[in-house]
Scaffold this active site. Structure first.
Site, mmCIF file in Angstrom:
data_model
loop_
_atom_site.group_PDB
_atom_site.id
_atom_site.type_symbol
_atom_site.label_atom_id
_atom_site.label_comp_id
_atom_site.label_asym_id
_atom_site.label_seq_id
_atom_site.Cartn_x
_atom_site.Cartn_y
_atom_site.Cartn_z
ATOM 1 N N GLU A 100 33.543 77.365 -38.999
ATOM 2 C CA GLU A 100 32.113 77.096 -38.796
ATOM 3 C C GLU A 100 31.968 76.669 -37.344
ATOM 4 O OE1 GLU A 100 30.405 74.074 -41.433
ATOM 5 O OE2 GLU A 100 29.034 73.479 -39.819
ATOM 6 N N ARG B 94 26.185 72.974 -31.553
ATOM 7 C CA ARG B 94 26.108 71.737 -30.771
ATOM 8 C C ARG B 94 26.404 72.020 -29.304
ATOM 9 N NH1 ARG B 94 28.701 67.017 -34.538
ATOM 10 N NH2 ARG B 94 27.664 67.721 -36.428
ATOM 11 N N LYS C 213 25.801 71.770 -48.630
ATOM 12 C CA LYS C 213 26.678 70.908 -47.824
ATOM 13 C C LYS C 213 26.311 69.451 -48.142
ATOM 14 C CE LYS C 213 27.685 69.751 -43.007
ATOM 15 N NZ LYS C 213 27.841 70.287 -41.662
HETATM 16 C C1 3PG Z 1 29.710 68.516 -39.083
HETATM 17 O O1 3PG Z 1 29.107 68.930 -38.113
HETATM 18 O O2 3PG Z 1 29.666 69.091 -40.185
HETATM 19 C C2 3PG Z 1 30.491 67.262 -38.967
HETATM 20 O O3 3PG Z 1 30.281 66.677 -37.725
HETATM 21 C C3 3PG Z 1 31.950 67.385 -39.212
HETATM 22 O O4 3PG Z 1 32.352 66.095 -39.509
HETATM 23 P P1 3PG Z 1 33.773 65.514 -39.050
HETATM 24 O O5 3PG Z 1 33.858 65.692 -37.559
HETATM 25 O O6 3PG Z 1 33.747 64.056 -39.466
HETATM 26 O O7 3PG Z 1 34.832 66.291 -39.779
#
Ligand code: 3PG
Length: 210
Positions: A41, A45, A129
């Protein structure tokens, strides 16, 4: 259930990635595949997201490459044009969900409350999710919230690592888990794809030995 979402349920682990440079997508895809995970995924960002999705999809057509952190229908469109196989949103956004449903693009919207889940169910979605999993209350919250929604599957993400992955994956309502723990930003920045491969192998071994 949509076929792509079904495949994610078989793979069980979704690496959540933020890439500063689109060029990283190819060696990263190689490391994920070598470690046993044919999916990713790539989050919106960073500005490199769409190009990174395109590069990973082109280099590895066998991989399922989703677009994460999709906040607008415009981003969903960019993701689709880049070849994304699925869309992930951090919260429930009706405009993004409608955009995806109208084009049969698989979408897993983020939910964390019963109200969010109701909205997703009203759109006919059944794989959601669960975000931010650990910060919001973890397994205790997930069990309580999932109880009334028989048949709904969740992809807990946020705060998941090698330490708690098995505990989540053992739950019957958990479809797969998302996380960045096998694709740490500092490893990607330093080109340490051997570490990605190693952490991926470790995660895959956890999922196989439940
Ligand atoms: C996301 O964007 O789904 C989360 O930031 C992932 O979370 P993690 O970095 O705590 O695994």
């Amino acid at each position: 259930m949509n076929e792509i979402l079904q495949q994610l349920g078989q793979i069980k682990i979704i690496p959540v990635i933020a890439l500063d440079r689109a060029e990283t997508a190819v060696p990263l895809g190689e490391a994920l595949l070598a470690g046993g995970l044919p999916c990713a995924e790539i989050t919106f960002r960073t500005a490199a997201a769409a190009e990174a999705i395109e590069k990973m999809r082109t280099a590895f057509p066998e991989m399922l490459v989703g677009a994460g952190t999709v906040l607008t229908a415009e981003q969903a469109q960019k993701a689709q044009e880049a070849g994304a196989n699925f869309i992930v949103t951090p919260g429930f956004d009706a405009a993004v969900v409608d955009w995806c449903l109208a084009r049969s693009v698989p979408i897993t919207p983020g939910v964390i409350t019963p109200t969010d889940i109701n909205q997703a169910l009203a759109k006919g979605l059944d794989v959601l999710k669960f975000f931010p999993a650990e910060a919001a209350g973890g397994i205790k919250l997930l069990k309580a919230i999932a109880a009334p929604y028989v048949g709904v599957k969740f992809i807990p993400t946020g705060g998941i690592g090698a330490n708690n992955l098995a505990d989540y994956l053992r739950l019957p309502m958990v479809h797969a888990c998302g996380g960045s723990f096998m694709v740490k930003k500092e490893w990607l920045a330093a080109g340490q794809f051997d570490k990605v491969k190693e952490a991926t192998e470790q995660a895959v071994a956890i999922a196989k030995n439940l």
